[in-house]
Every structure is written in structure tokens, then in C-alpha cells.
Design an enzyme around this catalytic site. Structure first.
Site, PDB file in Angstrom:
ATOM      1  N   ASP A 193      58.144  78.547  17.875  1.00 40.59           N
ATOM      2  CA  ASP A 193      59.423  78.564  18.595  1.00 40.59           C
ATOM      3  C   ASP A 193      59.180  79.152  19.983  1.00 40.59           C
ATOM      4  O   ASP A 193      58.267  79.954  20.169  1.00 40.59           O
ATOM      5  CB  ASP A 193      60.431  79.428  17.830  1.00 40.59           C
ATOM      6  CG  ASP A 193      61.875  79.038  18.135  1.00 40.59           C
ATOM      7  OD1 ASP A 193      62.557  78.536  17.222  1.00 40.59           O
ATOM      8  OD2 ASP A 193      62.322  79.243  19.290  1.00 40.59           O
ATOM      9  N   ARG A 200      62.818  85.624  17.918  1.00 39.26           N
ATOM     10  CA  ARG A 200      63.040  84.994  16.614  1.00 39.26           C
ATOM     11  C   ARG A 200      61.738  84.982  15.799  1.00 39.26           C
ATOM     12  O   ARG A 200      61.727  85.261  14.608  1.00 39.26           O
ATOM     13  CB  ARG A 200      63.552  83.568  16.806  1.00 39.26           C
ATOM     14  CG  ARG A 200      64.545  83.193  15.747  1.00 39.26           C
ATOM     15  CD  ARG A 200      65.307  81.937  16.061  1.00 39.26           C
ATOM     16  NE  ARG A 200      66.534  81.915  15.265  1.00 39.26           N
ATOM     17  CZ  ARG A 200      67.378  80.895  15.227  1.00 39.26           C
ATOM     18  NH1 ARG A 200      67.159  79.839  15.954  1.00 39.26           N
ATOM     19  NH2 ARG A 200      68.453  80.943  14.468  1.00 39.26           N
ATOM     20  N   VAL A 239      64.329  71.293  16.370  1.00 35.35           N
ATOM     21  CA  VAL A 239      64.988  72.069  17.426  1.00 35.35           C
ATOM     22  C   VAL A 239      66.492  71.796  17.383  1.00 35.35           C
ATOM     23  O   VAL A 239      66.952  70.857  16.728  1.00 35.35           O
ATOM     24  CB  VAL A 239      64.422  71.732  18.829  1.00 35.35           C
ATOM     25  CG1 VAL A 239      62.944  72.063  18.902  1.00 35.35           C
ATOM     26  CG2 VAL A 239      64.661  70.269  19.172  1.00 35.35           C
ATOM     27  N   ALA A 265      76.704  61.078   6.536  1.00 37.84           N
ATOM     28  CA  ALA A 265      76.840  61.994   5.387  1.00 37.84           C
ATOM     29  C   ALA A 265      77.704  63.187   5.788  1.00 37.84           C
ATOM     30  O   ALA A 265      78.637  63.571   5.069  1.00 37.84           O
ATOM     31  CB  ALA A 265      75.454  62.464   4.925  1.00 37.84           C
ATOM     32  N   ASN A 266      77.434  63.764   6.951  1.00 40.78           N
ATOM     33  CA  ASN A 266      78.242  64.905   7.392  1.00 40.78           C
ATOM     34  C   ASN A 266      79.685  64.487   7.675  1.00 40.78           C
ATOM     35  O   ASN A 266      80.622  65.222   7.367  1.00 40.78           O
ATOM     36  CB  ASN A 266      77.619  65.561   8.633  1.00 40.78           C
ATOM     37  CG  ASN A 266      76.579  66.601   8.236  1.00 40.78           C
ATOM     38  OD1 ASN A 266      76.364  66.850   7.048  1.00 40.78           O
ATOM     39  ND2 ASN A 266      75.933  67.212   9.210  1.00 40.78           N
ATOM     40  N   CYS A 299      77.309  72.172  12.402  1.00 41.64           N
ATOM     41  CA  CYS A 299      77.015  70.737  12.406  1.00 41.64           C
ATOM     42  C   CYS A 299      78.178  69.770  12.242  1.00 41.64           C
ATOM     43  O   CYS A 299      78.176  68.725  12.903  1.00 41.64           O
ATOM     44  CB  CYS A 299      75.956  70.436  11.362  1.00 41.64           C
ATOM     45  SG  CYS A 299      74.393  71.203  11.809  1.00 41.64           S
ATOM     46  N   LYS A 306      79.934  68.924  15.583  1.00 43.33           N
ATOM     47  CA  LYS A 306      79.037  68.311  16.576  1.00 43.33           C
ATOM     48  C   LYS A 306      78.557  66.931  16.104  1.00 43.33           C
ATOM     49  O   LYS A 306      78.441  66.011  16.903  1.00 43.33           O
ATOM     50  CB  LYS A 306      77.873  69.246  16.897  1.00 43.33           C
ATOM     51  CG  LYS A 306      76.611  69.026  16.101  1.00 43.33           C
ATOM     52  CD  LYS A 306      75.423  69.752  16.681  1.00 43.33           C
ATOM     53  CE  LYS A 306      74.307  69.939  15.664  1.00 43.33           C
ATOM     54  NZ  LYS A 306      73.686  68.726  15.143  1.00 43.33           N
ATOM     55  N   LYS A 325      81.176  80.372   6.130  1.00 38.89           N
ATOM     56  CA  LYS A 325      81.289  80.186   4.687  1.00 38.89           C
ATOM     57  C   LYS A 325      80.627  81.398   4.032  1.00 38.89           C
ATOM     58  O   LYS A 325      79.974  82.193   4.735  1.00 38.89           O
ATOM     59  CB  LYS A 325      80.632  78.883   4.231  1.00 38.89           C
ATOM     60  CG  LYS A 325      79.129  78.856   4.466  1.00 38.89           C
ATOM     61  CD  LYS A 325      78.518  77.498   4.157  1.00 38.89           C
ATOM     62  CE  LYS A 325      78.304  77.289   2.681  1.00 38.89           C
ATOM     63  NZ  LYS A 325      77.374  76.175   2.394  1.00 38.89           N
TER      64      LYS A 325
END
Ligand code: NAD
Ligand code: UGA
Length: 458
Positions: free
Chosen positions: A36, A41, A89, A222-223, A275, A278, A338
């Protein structure tokens, strides 16, 4: 130690970290390196406190790290060494220029493609793990083959379907793994190589192959389907509240039809996470680009209902509390998008908190894992916001409680104690329908669930 295969993942985030940890765990003969650009991180991945909270992740990382799993900032070395490179990424919504607020921002992905081209000195398989607009593999290929060296790059699409909070279980026993490739000899060979890695622990019938464009598009769709179910049930909550129907009973009756199924029908304050929004925006943008305006508007409706649901929740609070929240103290139970994650990206709690501050309410925010992120999300806002992990301390002296996240701990609190410590009349707004509403009403609370009749003492 000599490894059979060398795998690299570029991007050590919520997807790159856990997916590579699982591959390293299941394939001890593979050397798996995650790189990364974010030094901090990588430092955290190499420390005792991992950068993300995910049940079961610590155990797997600690068992494999230093054996066949490595976290590093040496991108050039990683690219040179690897036979297979996963690209994981971030692909956030673009915030500038053409497509701002809709299209995927592909700058991180493109930089990665250029880095691979610059440093690679032998043939490689490149695996798109990030969620990308359909046809991105073509652009990837064009960048990679834009110089006239002899190196061959075979691009595969292998979208990730894990959900946060259950990532380890999802990776260990996925419903399916999808691998898209070109139908050429080289494409099929590369695809088979990736299939073999997954087949180490996943039954072959769950490893699905397809053409590369279907694979890219399937991830967005799917999303969109999952988010659409949530918006569908959330749209019904508004009608339930008008008609004294109970959304849990409706969802049960509808979901028992095996053609519909019972998952993703939990009414809520709206979906969050990095996600769903977006990816739907990205789908909508793609449809518009292809001139499919009706299709675009159809999917846009899923987001519209989600915004409506968050707004409606605040308006319910306002109406219930005599049309003013100014100077009232409101405690938010949960801030993560969540349960079982510290992630707050696009959490509905963020917009609800901002709206409550606009109404001049004073906020006390409680969450077992997400307070650090909550502080960043609400930084710079004019208003009184305090952060307390302990729910009893957080709710002390408050006028209202609002459940934002379905953390199990909020179900089992001593609500008599909570009630006694609050200002009266005390209100509970259960944005996740996880509490025992009848019992809370008996204790003395005025209770406002989602999509069910309110229980009030007035
Ligand atoms: P993330 O932001 O947590 O991680 C991405 C990482 O990539 C960051 O650490 C960033 O520093 C790094 N990065 C960016 N450019 C780089 C470069 N040029 N070189 C090296 N590192 C670079 O994102 P995420 O949540 O892991 O998501 C990654 C992708 O996976 C996205 O496309 C997302 O849509 C998709 N996805 C996410 C989830 C999820 O649950 N979060 C699930 C499925 C798919
Ligand atoms: C989602 C998908 O479930 C994953 O398959 C996908 O890989 C991932 O997005 C991604 O591409 O990033 P995630 O966002 O981590 O995973 O979590 P979900 O369990 O899908 O929950 C998303 C949101 O919907 C949360 O805010 C959750 O509280 C809400 N939700 C979920 C509901 O309001 N009701 C439900 O019935 C289910």
C-alpha cells in the site's frame, strides 16, 4: 523458504487485507504480499492492532504473518516478484469534473496499472479485485500493453462479494467466487490458474467463470439488487406507519415465499457502507452514458428511497418530541454502518447526526468500535457532540435515545436503569427494530420503531 507461487495485492484495505490473509491461510505454499502507499496502514497491519476490526481476522493474520503473509510499502519489489497481482485499491465516487457525484473515480486504479507496467519485468496475471465499471479491463489492458516490450499481461476480473463484519466467514465459505476472463487460450489458462488457488478450499461448483464483462457487471448488479431489497422494505415502512401494519410481519409473510427469500428485508434507517451507494451511482452513470435513461432512473430510485428514509427518521423524531429538538440531548446508540465493524463510511448515522445538529440538538454518540471514525466524520461541525463508549454514561440525562446500529449489546441493556437516568418524558427511536418495544413501553419510554405503530403514553 521456497514458495510455489508469489502473489501480490496492491491495496491493503478492507478487501485487500482480509482476502489476502485468507489466501495465505489456505495456501501455505504461496507467498502473499500486500502493499500500500499508505505507510501508516501498513505499519498497523504489521502491529498488534490491525487497521480494521473484523471478527476472526486477528487470528488468521497472526498465524500467517511473517510465514507466508507479508505487509509492505515496497511496491516496486512486490510487482517484480509476483506472478499474480491483485488490484484492490479504492474506487470511490468521483467528486470533480465530468461524472462528478456519479462515476467511479479511477485515478487510484489507473496509477496502479501504470506502476505495474513500469516495474514488471516478466509476464503477469493481473486480477481486478476492486469494483469497477464494466469495460475497465479493456482500459487496463490498453495501459499495460502501451509499451512495446515483450511482457504479456493477462487481465482477469474477480470481484469480491464479502460483507464487512462477516468477511472471514464470507471468504471461507463464499456463496460463489466469480472469475471473468477472455476466451483466448491465454485468458483461459490464466483463469484456470486462479481457479486452482480458490479450489484449495472452495468447492469447484461454487467457482463460477464467465466472460470478463459479465464478471465486471455482475458485481455492480449484485450490490444494486441487495440495496434494492433494502429500499423496497424501507419504502414499505412509511406505508406501515400510516396504516398500523407491522413491517416485520409483512417482511416475514413476503419473505416466506421461496421465490422472494427472507434475507435483506430488515427495515432500517437506510443502508450505509462504502459500496452500495457508490456502485449504484456508477451503474446509473453507465446506463446514462449508453443512453439508457429509463434504466438509470429505475436504479436511481433505490438511492432516493434511502435518502428519504434517513430524512424521515429525523422528521419522526422531531414530530414526536413536540416539533423542537433545540437544546435537547439525544444519544445515538451506534455509529458504524452495521454491527461488527468499526467502519462508518456512508453510515446513515452520519447524515442523521448532521440533521440533528441542524435542529440544534446536543448529541452524545456511543459505539463499541466506531468512535474514532465518528470523531473524524463529525469534525468541524458547529454543535455540541460528545463521545462515550459506555451506553449507560452516554444516555445519562438524555431526552431521547436513537438506535443507529444493530450491535447486540444494545439489546441486553438494563433499560430500567437507563430510563431512570434520562430526562422525562423519555423517548426511544429504534432505527433497527432490535429492541423489545413492548417492554420498553411498560418501563415508561415512548417508543418509536421503524414501520410499526408507535407506543406512547400521551
Ligand atoms: P480501502 O479504501 O479500505 O483500501 C484501498 C487501499 O488502496 C487504501 O489503503 C489505499 O491507500 C490503497 N491504494 C490506493 N492507491 C494505491 C496505489 N496506487 N498503490 C498502492 N496502494 C494504493 O478500500 P476497500 O474497502 O478495501 O475497497 C477496495 C475495492 O474493493 C473497492 O473497489 C470496493 O468497491 C471493493 N469492495 C469493497 C468491499 C468492502 O466491504 N469494503 C467489498 C467488496 C468490494
Ligand atoms: C455489501 C454486500 O453485502 C457485499 O456482498 C459486497 O461485497 C459489499 O457490499 C461491497 O461491495 O462492498 P457491506 O456493505 O459490507 O456488504 O454490508 P451489508 O451487510 O450488505 O450491509 C449494507 C448496509 O445495509 C448496512 O448499513 C446494513 O445495516 C444495511 N442493511 C442490510 C439493512 O438495512 N437491512 C438489511 O436487511 C440488510
Amino acid at each position: 523458504m521456497k514458495f510455489e507461487k508469489s502473489i501480490l495485492c496492491i491495496g491493503a484495505g478492507y478487501v485487500g487485507g482480509p482476502t489476502m490473509a485468507m489466501i495465505a491461510h489456505k495456501c501455505p505454499d504461496c507467498k502473499v504480499t500486500v502493499v500500500d502507499i499508505d505507510k501508516e496502514r501498513i505499519r498497523q497491519w504489521n502491529s498488534d492492532v490491525l487497521p480494521i476490526y473484523e471478527p476472526g481476522l486477528d487470528e488468521i493474520v497472526k498465524a500467517t504473518r511473517g510465514r507466508n503473509l507479508f505487509f509492505s510499502t515496497e511496491i516496486e519489489k512486490g510487482i517484480k516478484e509476483a506472478e499474480i497481482i491483485f488490484v484492490s485499491v479504492n474506487t470511490p465516487t468521483k467528486l470533480f469534473g465530468a461524472g462528478a457525484g456519479m462515476a467511479a473515480d479511477l485515478q487510484y486504479w489507473e496509477k496502479t496499472a501504470r506502476q505495474i507496467k513500469r516495474y514488471a519485468d516478466a509476464d503477469k496475471i493481473i486480477v481486478e479485485k476492486s469494483t469497477l465499471p464494466v469495460k475497465t479491463a479493456l482500459a487496463m489492458e490498453r495501459i499495460l500493453t502501451s509499451s512495446d516490450n515483450e511482457i504479456h499481461f493477462e487481465v482477469l476480473s474477480n470481484p469480491e462479494f464479502l460483507a464487512e463484519g462477516t468477511a472471514i466467514k464470507d471468504l471461507e465459505e463464499p456463496d460463489r467466487v466469480l472469475i471473468g476472463s477472455k476466451e483466448t487460450d491465454r485468458g483461459v489458462r490464466a483463469r484456470d490458474e486462479l481457479v486452482e488457488i480458490y479450489a484449495t478450499w472452495i468447492p469447484r461448483e461454487r467457482i463460477v467463470t464467465s466472460n470478463i464483462w459479465s464478471s465486471e457487471l455482475s458485481k455492480l448488479v449484485a450490490n444494486a439488487f441487495l440495496a434494492q431489497r433494502i429500499s423496497s422494505i424501507n419504502s414499505v415502512t412509511a406505508l406501515c406507519e400510516k396504516t398500523d401494519a407491522d413491517v416485520t410481519e409483512v417482511a416475514r409473510a413476503v419473505g416466506m415465499d421461496s421465490r422472494v427469500g427472507n434475507k435483506f428485508l430488515k427495515a432500517s434507517i437506510g443502508f450505509g457502507g462504502s459500496c452500495f451507494k457508490k456502485d449504484i451511482l456508477n451503474l446509473v452513470y453507465l446506463c446514462r452514458q449508453y443512453g439508457l435513461d429509463e434504466v438509470a432512473s429505475y436504479w436511481e430510485g433505490v438511492i432516493r428511497i434511502n435518502e428519504y428514509q434517513k430524512d424521515r427518521f429525523v422528521l419522526t423524531m422531531l414530530g414526536a418530541m413536540f416539533n423542537t429538538l433545540a437544546g435537547k440531548r439525544v444519544c445515538l446508540f451506534g455509529f458504524a454502518f452495521k454491527a461488527d465493524t468499526g467502519d462508518t463510511r456512508e453510515s446513515p448515522a452520519i447524515s442523521i447526526a448532521k440533521r440533528l445538529i441542524e435542529e440544534r440538538a446536543e448529541l452524545v454518540i456511543s459505539d463499541p468500535k466506531a468512535l474514532k471514525n465518528a470523531v473524524k466524520d463529525l469534525e468541524g461541525l458547529d454543535g455540541t457532540v460528545r463521545y462515550m463508549e459506555d451506553p449507560y454514561e452516554a444516555s445519562y440525562g438524555c431526552d431521547a435515545l436513537a438506535v443507529m446500529t444493530e450491535w447486540g449489546l444494545y439489546k441486553d441493556l438494563d433499560y430500567e436503569r437507563v430510563y431512570r437516568s434520562m430526562a422525562q418524558p423519555a423517548f426511544i427511536f429504534d432505527g433497527r427494530n432490535i429492541l423489545d418495544h413492548k417492554r420498553l413501553f411498560e418501563i415508561g419510554f415512548n417508543v418509536f420503531p421503524i414501520g410499526k405503530p408507535a407506543l406512547t403514553h400521551f
